[in-house]
Design a protein around this motif. Structure first.
Motif: not given
Length: 168
Positions: A144-162
């Motif tokens: 979010l600080r890097a200004e990625l859209r919220e839905t894409q930020a959630r997707l990437l963060a979930d993939a890292l956690a996964g």
């Protein structure tokens, strides 16, 4: 590279990011090497260009035109992994038996399925569910600080956690 990210080396960031990008944007793997080199040469400039603020449009960055805008996720994924792992090291370094750089790198590699395959989810070569959630949230805030859209930020963060090994 910012002093904030000196705790995690580029090779480890690339390895973990490769796992994430192959999951959420496999079409970007063809350009992963080029995009990661560009990111590590100029993280802020690469993120700015990927966000469409780098002196050209998102379409021109990708060599495409038309009405559909495609955002490259690789630079954001690299920033996410770099920021999240750096924060993770800072927050959880006290829990590591050996604080040397090699031990930290080996431990982190084991958390993401890298290494000799000997990682044990019961004995500490894995994260607790709370640690995985912390890592996910740190990754999300970084994006979010890097200004990625919220839905894409959630997707990437979930993939890292996964991608992380979780203690059961």
């Amino acid at each position: 590279m910012s002093d904030r990210f000196t705790a995690v080396d580029e090779d480890l960031v690339r390895e973990v990011t490769r796992i994430v990008v192959s999951e959420v944007a496999p079409q970007e793997m063809v350009l992963f090497g080029m995009n990661s080199r560009a990111y590590f040469r100029d993280p802020a400039g690469t993120l700015k260009a990927a966000a469409g603020d780098g002196g050209g449009s998102k379409e021109s960055m990708l060599g495409a035109g038309g009405a559909e805008v495609v955002v490259l996720l690789t630079p954001f994924a690299l920033a996410m992994v770099q920021g999240a792992l750096s924060s993770f090291i800072g927050a959880f370094a006290a829990n590591l038996a050996d604080g040397s750089g090699t031990a930290v790198r080996t431990w982190l590699g084991g958390l993401f399925g890298r290494g000799d395959g000997e990682a044990d989810a019961e004995t500490g070569d894995a994260l607790t569910p709370d640690q995985v959630e912390w890592l996910r949230e740190e990754a999300y805030r970084t994006l979010l600080r890097a200004e990625l859209r919220e839905t894409q930020a959630r997707l990437l963060a979930d993939a890292l956690a996964g991608a992380a090994r979780v203690r059961r």
